[in-house]
Design an enzyme around this catalytic site. Sequence first.
Site, short mmCIF file in Angstrom:
data_model
loop_
_atom_site.label_atom_id
_atom_site.label_comp_id
_atom_site.label_asym_id
_atom_site.label_seq_id
_atom_site.Cartn_x
_atom_site.Cartn_y
_atom_site.Cartn_z
N HIS A 177 -108.77 -71.54 31.40
CA HIS A 177 -108.93 -70.12 31.91
C HIS A 177 -107.90 -69.98 33.23
CE1 HIS A 177 -113.16 -70.45 30.19
NE2 HIS A 177 -112.45 -70.29 29.35
C1 LIG Z 1 -107.91 -74.03 23.85
C2 LIG Z 1 -108.55 -72.83 24.67
C3 LIG Z 1 -109.83 -72.39 24.55
C4 LIG Z 1 -110.15 -71.09 25.03
N1 LIG Z 1 -111.47 -70.78 24.75
C5 LIG Z 1 -111.90 -69.74 25.11
C6 LIG Z 1 -113.28 -68.92 25.05
O1 LIG Z 1 -114.04 -69.55 24.42
N2 LIG Z 1 -113.45 -67.77 25.51
C7 LIG Z 1 -112.72 -67.07 26.24
O2 LIG Z 1 -112.99 -66.25 26.48
N3 LIG Z 1 -111.40 -67.55 26.64
C8 LIG Z 1 -111.21 -68.83 26.25
N4 LIG Z 1 -109.79 -69.26 26.33
C9 LIG Z 1 -108.86 -68.47 27.28
C10 LIG Z 1 -108.66 -67.38 26.89
O3 LIG Z 1 -108.03 -67.37 25.27
C11 LIG Z 1 -107.04 -66.78 27.39
O4 LIG Z 1 -107.28 -66.91 28.76
C12 LIG Z 1 -106.57 -65.57 26.92
O5 LIG Z 1 -106.43 -65.62 25.46
C13 LIG Z 1 -105.27 -65.33 27.52
O6 LIG Z 1 -104.55 -64.19 27.01
P1 LIG Z 1 -103.29 -63.83 27.51
O7 LIG Z 1 -102.77 -62.51 26.70
O8 LIG Z 1 -103.03 -63.87 29.01
O9 LIG Z 1 -102.13 -65.02 27.05
P2 LIG Z 1 -102.13 -65.71 25.50
O10 LIG Z 1 -103.09 -65.29 24.67
O11 LIG Z 1 -101.93 -67.14 25.63
O12 LIG Z 1 -100.80 -64.91 24.92
C14 LIG Z 1 -99.51 -65.16 25.35
C15 LIG Z 1 -98.60 -65.20 24.19
O13 LIG Z 1 -97.35 -65.22 24.73
C16 LIG Z 1 -96.55 -66.04 23.82
N5 LIG Z 1 -95.24 -66.39 24.66
C17 LIG Z 1 -95.30 -67.07 25.77
N6 LIG Z 1 -94.02 -67.17 26.27
C18 LIG Z 1 -93.25 -66.55 25.25
C19 LIG Z 1 -91.79 -66.31 25.12
N7 LIG Z 1 -90.83 -66.67 26.03
N8 LIG Z 1 -91.45 -65.44 24.26
C20 LIG Z 1 -92.32 -65.09 23.18
N9 LIG Z 1 -93.48 -65.21 23.48
C21 LIG Z 1 -94.12 -65.94 24.43
C22 LIG Z 1 -97.28 -66.99 23.35
O14 LIG Z 1 -96.90 -67.76 22.15
C23 LIG Z 1 -98.71 -66.59 23.18
O15 LIG Z 1 -98.76 -65.80 21.75
C24 LIG Z 1 -109.54 -70.39 25.84
C25 LIG Z 1 -107.91 -70.83 26.04
C26 LIG Z 1 -107.62 -71.94 25.31
C27 LIG Z 1 -106.11 -72.34 25.13
#
Ligand SMILES: Cc1cc2nc3c(=O)[nH]c(=O)nc-3n(C[C@H](O)[C@H](O)[C@H](O)COP(=O)(O)OP(=O)(O)OC[C@H]3O[C@@H](n4cnc5c(N)ncnc54)[C@H](O)[C@@H]3O)c2cc1C
Length: 544
Positions: free
Chosen positions: A466
């Site tokens: 997280h």
């Molecule tokens: C293994 C795991 C289990 C989890 N379990 C849970 C759960 O059960 N419940 C829950 O609520 N949360 C859970 N989480 C946390 C939650 O999923 C994340 O906090 C949330 O998805 C983050 O969203 P975000 O949009 O900030 O980033 P992300 O969903 O990580 O999206 C970022 C995106 O940007 C892309 N990206 C990054 N850099 C670049 C670049 N330079 N160029 C192009 N694309 C790029 C990545 O590939 C990715 O697709 C978990 C996370 C993980 C990793």
Amino acid sequence: MWVRCWRANGSRSLPAGSSSHYNTVIVGAGSAGAVLAARLSEDPARSVCLVEAGPDYLHLDELPPTVRGFDFTDRPYAARKTLSHEWQYTARATDRNLNMPVPRGRMVGGSSSINGVVFLRALRSDLDGWAALGNPGWSYADCLPYYRKLETDCDFLSSEWHGAAGPVPVSRAARENWLPPSEAFYAACTTLGALEAPDFNAPDARGVGPIPTNYHNDIRHSSAIAYLMPARPRSNLEVRGNTVATSLRLEDHRARGVQVLHDGQAEDVEADEVILCAGAIGSPHLLMLSGIGPAAALQAIGIQPLVDLPGVGQHVRDHPFVATLWETTEPGARDRLTGLPWQLMLRTRAGQPDDGWLTMLMSTPRDPNRGRGFMIPSSLMYARSTGSMKLASADPSVTPVLDFNYLSDPSDFEHLRSLARLALEIGHHSAFDGIRAGLRQPTPSDLADDASFEEWIMRTVSTGHHISCTCRMGPPTDATAVVDQAGRVYGVENLRVIDASIMPDCPSVNLNATVLMIAEKLADTYSKSPTASATRSMRSMPVK
Ligand SMILES: Cc1cc2nc3c(=O)[nH]c(=O)nc-3n(C[C@H](O)[C@H](O)[C@H](O)COP(=O)(O)OP(=O)(O)OC[C@H]3O[C@@H](n4cnc5c(N)ncnc54)[C@H](O)[C@@H]3O)c2cc1C
């Protein structure tokens, strides 16, 4: 009854020969990016380009099985994982754990495509705390409409707290499907005084009860499935998979687009506005590569600073956890499994006075090779310790240095130790007598004395996945704030960050539902205020 209607026509490119200039380019198609792409492209007059480093699967039946859902019946989990769908970072957790793996999703859907599908809302105190930090538009009352908008809660359809028409289906394990370790966990917790909590997404819910999840009909409803699939047929939305953003294009403190790499070819994608949704590691990484961050640190590795924002990459927050593992005589833990094995959780302060909630999940191990068993992990939901990230190089392909610095605040250590002791008390409770065969972790030597137990915690404490707060939202008077309440980056026009990194503080729950809420709420600001600029000119450095 929830009915999901799939639109899997695939992403559309703009017509051949059209300009690659867009109104909005979104970097990162994860939890936040997919929501924003779907919501902003609802306006047919706005062209949107969604750039994602990882692969894009257009149809539900193309998804790899480990992305589409969970399969606990065949080969070991680790071997089934498709590592090309993950960024594989490592971080210092503690001095006893210097190379902790830190996976992040790398595909359309981002981390919501690989996560554990726990779907919990932030507590009222979490969000009112954000407002108190100088973000008055982010109180619980302000955020609740967006939590409702994004979900269809299949168990509480007519509740005043829940949504009945949103894209994400939410449900809980029905009592008749609880596994024997879950029943024992429930009995142990209630005997020890925990309240019954049928709905953890009701405000201020505490006690023991079923975990809300976005796992429905054996499908992990990632943002790619819930939001992007229905939006794909729109001609004003282009999704570019396998495309890595390497830097922002900036002119006179104004974002003009992004530089990307696709099939080894560099390309400029021009846009009126850039939204970074690259996640709590990816977004600060891109800002720093582009000269936006702590000026002295950037200069030290040869990056010309453009805007001195000391908060970029700082204040890393997470939910560190340790797990107790138990052998069981119960043959059904996995064999009888009809859904997810993590079914119940306990939210408790674990004997601590008023320092916040501590959540414990009960789950069965996912790796069949580890034999039958169950796990009672303890997660610290209000950690005070903060970590940091910094660039190792100006080369975008070099991963940043992550120091999560867990348990450096002594109160964090005390809380986690209390929680781990509670997990042991629950596991040893008579409610488990018929199914418990023994404790596998911590071992007898880990439990030999207080020092050994504490050493076990420091050695095994791990990421709760997280990661957040690395580009915190805050008022202009907060020197550590990176973005304003609308996600606009201080000192750069037409640039926003909208993802887990802008949280002012880590809420005391898993993050996915709150990231979706943030994206929904800020997507809503576009109809009201289409321009994007938050200036704090005193931090701007001259462009040389
Ligand atoms: C293994 C795991 C289990 C989890 N379990 C849970 C759960 O059960 N419940 C829950 O609520 N949360 C859970 N989480 C946390 C939650 O999923 C994340 O906090 C949330 O998805 C983050 O969203 P975000 O949009 O900030 O980033 P992300 O969903 O990580 O999206 C970022 C995106 O940007 C892309 N990206 C990054 N850099 C670049 C670049 N330079 N160029 C192009 N694309 C790029 C990545 O590939 C990715 O697709 C978990 C996370 C993980 C990793």
